[in-house]
Design a protein around this motif. Structure first.
Motif, PDB file in Angstrom:
ATOM      1  N   LYS A 107       0.664  -0.957  -0.030  1.00 50.53           N
ATOM      2  CA  LYS A 107      -0.209   0.062   0.079  1.00 50.53           C
ATOM      3  C   LYS A 107       0.711   1.374   0.557  1.00 50.53           C
ATOM      4  O   LYS A 107       0.798   2.641   0.371  1.00 50.53           O
ATOM      5  N   ILE A 108       1.945   1.458  -0.743  1.00 51.58           N
ATOM      6  CA  ILE A 108       3.262   2.620  -0.474  1.00 51.58           C
ATOM      7  C   ILE A 108       2.450   3.664  -1.613  1.00 51.58           C
ATOM      8  O   ILE A 108       2.181   4.439  -0.759  1.00 51.58           O
ATOM      9  N   THR A 109       1.403   2.959  -2.372  1.00 56.36           N
ATOM     10  CA  THR A 109       0.907   4.249  -3.417  1.00 56.36           C
ATOM     11  C   THR A 109      -0.471   4.955  -2.500  1.00 56.36           C
ATOM     12  O   THR A 109      -0.520   6.081  -3.065  1.00 56.36           O
ATOM     13  N   GLU A 110      -1.136   3.852  -1.641  1.00 57.20           N
ATOM     14  CA  GLU A 110      -2.152   5.051  -1.091  1.00 57.20           C
ATOM     15  C   GLU A 110      -1.442   6.161   0.519  1.00 57.20           C
ATOM     16  O   GLU A 110      -1.917   6.976   0.094  1.00 57.20           O
ATOM     17  N   LEU A 111       0.033   5.387   0.088  1.00 60.73           N
ATOM     18  CA  LEU A 111       0.762   6.144   1.613  1.00 60.73           C
ATOM     19  C   LEU A 111       1.197   7.196   0.251  1.00 60.73           C
ATOM     20  O   LEU A 111       1.144   8.691   0.871  1.00 60.73           O
ATOM     21  N   TYR A 112       1.101   7.476  -0.352  1.00 63.93           N
ATOM     22  CA  TYR A 112       1.980   8.373  -1.482  1.00 63.93           C
ATOM     23  C   TYR A 112       0.936   9.609  -1.980  1.00 63.93           C
ATOM     24  O   TYR A 112       0.947  10.654  -2.223  1.00 63.93           O
ATOM     25  N   MET A 113      -0.549   8.923  -2.032  1.00 62.04           N
ATOM     26  CA  MET A 113      -1.633  10.029  -2.043  1.00 62.04           C
ATOM     27  C   MET A 113      -1.798  10.258  -0.747  1.00 62.04           C
ATOM     28  O   MET A 113      -3.377  11.405  -1.369  1.00 62.04           O
ATOM     29  N   SER A 182       7.260   5.955  10.161  1.00 64.91           N
ATOM     30  CA  SER A 182       7.576   6.966  10.867  1.00 64.91           C
ATOM     31  C   SER A 182       6.655   8.117  10.043  1.00 64.91           C
ATOM     32  O   SER A 182       5.379   8.660  10.968  1.00 64.91           O
ATOM     33  N   GLN A 183       6.300   8.365   8.657  1.00 59.07           N
ATOM     34  CA  GLN A 183       4.960   8.779   8.665  1.00 59.07           C
ATOM     35  C   GLN A 183       3.717   8.659   8.923  1.00 59.07           C
ATOM     36  O   GLN A 183       2.645   9.404   9.348  1.00 59.07           O
ATOM     37  N   ILE A 184       2.984   6.969   9.054  1.00 63.99           N
ATOM     38  CA  ILE A 184       2.522   6.627   9.428  1.00 63.99           C
ATOM     39  C   ILE A 184       1.845   6.650  10.745  1.00 63.99           C
ATOM     40  O   ILE A 184       0.626   7.803  11.126  1.00 63.99           O
ATOM     41  N   TYR A 185       2.588   6.206  11.205  1.00 65.30           N
ATOM     42  CA  TYR A 185       2.693   6.992  13.266  1.00 65.30           C
ATOM     43  C   TYR A 185       2.337   8.274  12.749  1.00 65.30           C
ATOM     44  O   TYR A 185       1.664   9.017  13.892  1.00 65.30           O
ATOM     45  N   HIS A 186       3.833   9.776  12.736  1.00 67.30           N
ATOM     46  CA  HIS A 186       3.096  11.079  12.579  1.00 67.30           C
ATOM     47  C   HIS A 186       1.303  11.124  11.699  1.00 67.30           C
ATOM     48  O   HIS A 186       0.829  11.787  12.502  1.00 67.30           O
ATOM     49  N   ARG A 187       0.984  10.462  11.584  1.00 68.15           N
ATOM     50  CA  ARG A 187      -0.868  10.447   9.920  1.00 68.15           C
ATOM     51  C   ARG A 187      -2.101  10.745  11.231  1.00 68.15           C
ATOM     52  O   ARG A 187      -2.451  11.198  11.432  1.00 68.15           O
ATOM     53  N   GLN A 188      -0.970   9.460  12.028  1.00 72.02           N
ATOM     54  CA  GLN A 188      -1.959   8.356  12.782  1.00 72.02           C
ATOM     55  C   GLN A 188      -2.062   9.973  13.854  1.00 72.02           C
ATOM     56  O   GLN A 188      -2.830   9.599  15.420  1.00 72.02           O
ATOM     57  N   GLN A 189      -1.210   9.809  14.991  1.00 68.45           N
ATOM     58  CA  GLN A 189      -0.573  11.085  15.428  1.00 68.45           C
ATOM     59  C   GLN A 189      -2.295  12.358  15.346  1.00 68.45           C
ATOM     60  O   GLN A 189      -2.826  12.533  16.613  1.00 68.45           O
ATOM     61  N   LEU A 190      -1.445  12.443  14.140  1.00 71.03           N
ATOM     62  CA  LEU A 190      -2.886  13.757  13.933  1.00 71.03           C
ATOM     63  C   LEU A 190      -3.972  13.745  13.749  1.00 71.03           C
ATOM     64  O   LEU A 190      -5.179  14.971  14.256  1.00 71.03           O
ATOM     65  N   ILE A 191      -4.276  12.361  13.321  1.00 72.16           N
ATOM     66  CA  ILE A 191      -5.449  11.875  13.201  1.00 72.16           C
ATOM     67  C   ILE A 191      -6.222  12.041  14.729  1.00 72.16           C
ATOM     68  O   ILE A 191      -7.101  12.394  15.587  1.00 72.16           O
ATOM     69  N   ILE A 192      -5.880  11.232  16.277  1.00 77.18           N
ATOM     70  CA  ILE A 192      -5.892  11.074  16.690  1.00 77.18           C
ATOM     71  C   ILE A 192      -6.392  12.970  17.910  1.00 77.18           C
ATOM     72  O   ILE A 192      -6.907  12.492  18.536  1.00 77.18           O
ATOM     73  N   HIS A 193      -5.011  13.801  17.716  1.00 76.22           N
ATOM     74  CA  HIS A 193      -5.491  15.145  18.126  1.00 76.22           C
ATOM     75  C   HIS A 193      -5.844  15.966  17.740  1.00 76.22           C
ATOM     76  O   HIS A 193      -7.174  16.425  18.075  1.00 76.22           O
ATOM     77  N   ALA A 194      -6.620  15.016  16.508  1.00 77.05           N
ATOM     78  CA  ALA A 194      -7.399  15.874  15.676  1.00 77.05           C
ATOM     79  C   ALA A 194      -8.872  16.046  16.450  1.00 77.05           C
ATOM     80  O   ALA A 194      -9.961  16.528  16.220  1.00 77.05           O
ATOM     81  N   LEU A 195      -8.349  13.860  16.369  1.00 85.16           N
ATOM     82  CA  LEU A 195     -10.255  13.970  17.895  1.00 85.16           C
ATOM     83  C   LEU A 195     -10.636  14.652  18.360  1.00 85.16           C
ATOM     84  O   LEU A 195     -11.435  14.477  19.153  1.00 85.16           O
TER      85      LEU A 195
END
Length: 583
Positions: A107-113, A182-195
């Protein structure tokens, strides 16, 4: 006065507009959002350049003086070809890099998108190439625009040429497994903070809105799990385990600020691979609001089993260590539903470690997991969770006895019973240091003394034939557990708990019913010599260092403990038991 009163209302209105704008962008596909952002920026710059250059005659005169020898109608016939080369080089390299990375990173393409930098940069190139075509067409039609021409040739094109190579390096670096994690982790962190910072509970009353956010959380976790399967290197695998653990800890910290409607189970959760078999538990999961916690714990549990099968001892041990870290965060947040889930997960991990140990006659994973199980119980003790600590201590003893019986077919597991006894000893010492009630300490001590309950099996064998010869030939069972129990007895004597020490001595005396008086005396003397000679450090290294399980720092009390075992009353008791085995 009126203006002061209007200011908060204006601020609230602005915040609502910003929130609606963010919601609109989140509702759109990220690629489309990046297109709109890039198009807006380029259109704004083009309009600004025309406004400044073509309306400000002083600025035009200044440019004419600088470019006095240059024809005002700049030749842009070469520009489309240059833009085509830049776009082709960038996009071609991007496609090759992503295609190669996709073979080892799912799923690297999904990550890039989902990468704003990449999406905006690619749309900038495409729109800038389109912009030069627009400039060329209007120039050929006789409506030349000096502002648009200068903007494209002297700002957009140099910027694209200069940044093309750094962007390629950026893509190459971002496709490395550790950077993907690291990218997935930081993106998930942003989602949690946004919630946690959303503040608008009315939005979460819409099931579709909740489902979209839940899908974002679960998709990122599933991508980490898939990545763990594909990546062969230990370092990124360790990063993935730690990322899942840190995400759960961060979620636990922010959970109290997340609107309650978010925890309703939508199809995004029910259809997830981790929950498809938990249909009967959906109501409980929704009531306890634990779908995210269960997802993370199941991923850690599955990873542990995977590492067992791959003989990755250090990574399997890391899973146990992260369970202890999650426990710390759970106790701080007082999320006791999650505490029960952690106990279940640890017990499940211990069960699979036992199966692996039997199949491969391998004790190492059990050795490491026993250590983390003890750390888990210590966390409970430090936070005054007495009932849960006693329950977990009971589970530890049950698994220890089971391992003893299974060790008959896998002899390497005999040592693990000693390890369990050593961990129990440390827990009992900590409980004493925390000044628990004598009743609670006694109950835990009785649990530990049941760890050597397997002599019951030898006792049944001896009842079949009471001959003294067979009794003398009885096996020399589990001296290691007795050594550790004797060391605990020395601790109790030193700290003036003689009743506890006497209880341990009485339990040891029961071994004479199996071994016979003479063999029992020799065994106890041998164990006492081992305690005297034991050193704090072992002469070989293990995953947990070289600490000697059988060492006791209270060896000066050994004489008093021997007196408990060999005093006149104890010997009379032994002789009576041996002469009347059925009494």
């Amino acid at each position: 006065m009126a203006s002061i009163q209007r200011t908060p209302a204006s601020g609230q209105t602005l915040n609502r507009l910003i929130q609606r704008g963010r919601s609109l962008l989140e509702a759109l596909p990220r690629s489309l959002s990046a297109f709109l952002i890039s198009f807006t920026i380029l259109s704004g710059l083009d309009f600004f350049s025309q406004l400044v250059i073509e309306q400000d005659f002083y600025f035009v005169d200044y440019l004419q003086r600088i470019f006095a020898d240059i024809d005002p109608l700049i030749d842009i016939g070469f520009a489309p070809e240059v833009w085509l080369a830049v776009i082709g080089l960038t996009l071609g390299t991007l496609i090759i890099v992503i295609s190669i990375a996709a073979q080892s990173i799912p799923k690297i393409t999904e990550l890039y998108m989902q990468d704003w930098i990449s999406l905006i940069y690619v749309w900038f190139l495409v729109l800038s190439g389109t912009h030069i075509l627009y400039v060329k067409i209007i120039t050929e039609l006789g409506w030349p625009s000096l502002g648009s021409t200068l903007l494209n040739l002297y700002i957009f094109l140099p910027f694209a040429i200069i940044t093309a190579l750094p962007y390629i390096f950026y893509i190459l670096k971002s496709t490395q497994p550790e950077n993907v994690v690291s990218q997935i982790y930081h993106r998930q962190q942003l989602i949690i903070h946004a919630l946690a910072e959303s503040g608008n509970e009315s939005l979460f009353k819409r099931s579709s809105y909740v489902q979209r956010w839940q899908k974002k959380l679960l998709d990122s976790l599933n991508q980490l799990d898939d990545l763990l399967t594909y990546v062969d290197f230990k370092e990124p695998q360790a990063d993935i385990i730690q990322a899942i653990s840190l995400l759960l800890q961060n979620y636990i910290f922010h959970k109290k600020n997340i609107p309650t409607p978010f925890f309703q189970l939508t199809p995004a959760v029910c259809s997830d691979i981790s929950f498809k078999t938990l249909f009967d538990q959906f109501e409980q999961i929704e009531t306890q609001q634990t779908f995210y916690e269960q997802k993370c714990l199941r991923l850690l549990g599955n990873a542990y089993i995977r590492f067992l099968d791959g003989d990755e001892f250090d990574l399997a041990s890391l899973c146990g260590a992260e369970m202890c870290s999650i426990t710390d965060a759970t106790l701080v947040s007082k999320n006791y539903y999650l505490l029960n889930l952690i106990i279940i997960r640890l017990n499940t991990m211990l069960r699979f470690a036992i199966k692996h140990g039997i199949k491969h006659n391998e004790a190492r994973n059990l050795y490491n997991l026993a250590f983390h199980y003890r750390r888990f119980i210590e966390c409970l003790i430090q936070n005054q969770q007495m009932d849960t600590a006693q329950q977990s201590f009971h589970y530890l003893r049950l698994y220890g006895n089971e391992i003893y019986h299974l060790a008959r077919t896998s002899p390497a597991l005999y040592f693990i019973v000693d390890v369990f006894a050593a961990e129990m000893k440390k827990i009992l010492i900590l409980v004493h240091q925390k000044n628990w009630s004598e009743q609670s300490q006694r109950e835990l001590l009785e649990e530990m003394l049941l760890l050597d309950n397997p002599p019951e099996a030898h006792r049944r064998d001896r009842h079949r034939d009471h001959s003294r010869d067979q009794r003398d030939q009885a096996p020399n069972f589990n001296n290691g557990v007795r050594l550790i129990q004797m060391g605990l007895g020395l601790f109790y004597l030193k700290h003036r708990y003689p009743d506890f020490a006497q209880r341990i001595a009485n339990d040891i005396l029961e071994d004479a019913d199996v071994l016979g008086l003479e063999l029992f005396r020799r065994t106890v003397s041998y164990n006492c010599d081992r305690l005297r000679q034991a050193q704090p450090k072992f002469w070989e290294d293990t995953d947990r260092g070289n600490v000697n399980l059988y060492y006791s720092p209270d060896i000066e009390m050994l004489g008093d403990f021997e007196a408990m075992l060999f005093n006149e009353d104890a010997l009379k008791y032994l002789v009576n038991k041996l002469d009347h085995p059925h009494s």
